[in-house]
Scaffold this active site. Structure first.
Site, mmCIF file in Angstrom:
data_model
loop_
_atom_site.group_PDB
_atom_site.id
_atom_site.type_symbol
_atom_site.label_atom_id
_atom_site.label_comp_id
_atom_site.label_asym_id
_atom_site.label_seq_id
_atom_site.Cartn_x
_atom_site.Cartn_y
_atom_site.Cartn_z
ATOM 1 N N ASN A 89 -6.324 -5.056 -5.948
ATOM 2 C CA ASN A 89 -7.409 -4.479 -5.156
ATOM 3 C C ASN A 89 -7.326 -2.957 -5.051
ATOM 4 O O ASN A 89 -8.340 -2.298 -4.812
ATOM 5 C CB ASN A 89 -7.378 -5.088 -3.746
ATOM 6 N N LYS A 135 -13.522 0.254 -13.475
ATOM 7 C CA LYS A 135 -13.921 -1.079 -13.028
ATOM 8 C C LYS A 135 -14.321 -1.963 -14.202
ATOM 9 O O LYS A 135 -14.065 -3.177 -14.203
ATOM 10 C CB LYS A 135 -15.065 -0.959 -12.021
ATOM 11 N N ASP A 138 0.861 -1.172 0.000
ATOM 12 C CA ASP A 138 0.000 0.000 0.000
ATOM 13 C C ASP A 138 0.905 1.231 0.000
ATOM 14 O O ASP A 138 2.100 1.128 0.312
ATOM 15 C CB ASP A 138 -0.882 -0.002 1.266
ATOM 16 N N ASP A 198 4.035 2.403 -4.591
ATOM 17 C CA ASP A 198 3.079 3.138 -5.411
ATOM 18 C C ASP A 198 2.933 2.358 -6.707
ATOM 19 O O ASP A 198 3.835 2.354 -7.551
ATOM 20 C CB ASP A 198 3.605 4.550 -5.677
ATOM 21 N N ILE A 199 1.812 1.693 -6.890
ATOM 22 C CA ILE A 199 1.671 0.789 -8.033
ATOM 23 C C ILE A 199 1.508 1.511 -9.357
ATOM 24 O O ILE A 199 1.472 0.861 -10.405
ATOM 25 C CB ILE A 199 0.516 -0.211 -7.833
ATOM 26 N N TYR A 205 -14.938 5.988 -12.230
ATOM 27 C CA TYR A 205 -14.864 4.744 -11.454
ATOM 28 C C TYR A 205 -15.491 3.574 -12.218
ATOM 29 O O TYR A 205 -14.913 2.484 -12.304
ATOM 30 C CB TYR A 205 -15.574 4.962 -10.118
#
Length: 249
Positions: free
Chosen positions: A91, A159, A38, A64-65, A155
């Site tokens: 996630n 998704k 995270d 930090d992805i 969003y």
């Protein structure tokens, strides 16, 4: 039920709290060695420490992805710590809800960067390891919002994109013993949702629209993810498992 993941190593992104933390706890309880990752470094370490205090195997890595170098470091440290990587749960994500005419480019870019670019980078980085070992499980945490929600153009698009990515990768990587699926939560009672000023109203409306008259719990998502990463789920790929209490619209 034995999921047969005792020797597996799982990375769960955005797992300092909420759905990610519950998922990491479930996988660890089933015998996996889990990496809590995270941008919230202190909370990630606290979550990992809580699991270790229960006798479970967990390690925290701040990353930090959205940054390729961070994702590479995450995977390298995971392998150095636990000896491999077998499961990836994408996630990490968050909403920036506004009506379209009020939505800024930053509102759009932040949501897309974390959910879509972050998932792309994480999948791309673990994939060579999954291919080499002839086994891998990827689960993207989508949302019922992929069907569309007012004030959530960003969003909902992100998704839905996670589902499209999963279906493409399922076709691309299946030959290597790798499955790629999605879990699509409905209304879930997490810390982030409970902090909303409109929480009570949202909760009441969600329950009214669901056949199952209770709110979803993080453990409901964790159980769905655990099912999809199990050895026995090896013939399931490219699917979307809705965990919504029966609500789709």
């Amino acid at each position: 039920m034995d999921l047969q993941i005792n020797d597996k190593v799982a990375i769960v992104t955005g797992s300092a709290r909420g759905l990610g933390a519950a998922t990491a706890r479930k996988l660890a309880a089933e015998g996996a060695r889990v990496v809590i990752t995270d941008i919230l470094a202190e909370q990630a370490e606290a979550t990992a420490a809580a699991l270790r205090a229960e006798g479970l195997q967990a390690h925290a890595i701040m990353a930090d992805i959205t940054q390729a170098a961070d994702v590479q470091r995450l995977v390298d440290e995971t392998i150095a710590t636990f000896g491999g990587v077998h499961i990836l749960v994408n996630n990490a994500g968050f909403p920036r809800d506004k009506y379209l005419v009020r939505m800024t480019e930053q509102d759009w870019d932040l949501v897309m960067e974390v959910m879509l670019k972050g998932t792309f980078l994480a999948c791309r980085t673990v994939m060579p390891h999954f291919i080499d070992q002839g086994w891998g499980r990827i689960v993207n945490i989508s949302s019922r919002a992929h069907l569309g929600n007012a004030t959530q153009a960003n969003y909902s698009a992100a998704k839905a994109g996670l589902i499209g990515m999963a279906k493409a990768l399922a076709i691309e990587e299946g030959r290597y013993g790798i499955t790629v699926n999605c879990v699509a939560p409905g209304f879930m009672e997490t810390e982030m949702v409970q902090a909303l000023s409109t929480y009570a109203t949202i909760k009441e409306r969600a329950i009214q629209m669901q056949p199952i008259k209770r709110v979803g719990k993080p453990e409901d998502i964790a159980n769905a993810v655990a099912f999809l990463v199990a050895e026995s789920a090896g013939f399931i790929t490219g699917e979307v498992l809705h965990v919504t209490g029966g609500r789709y619209g």
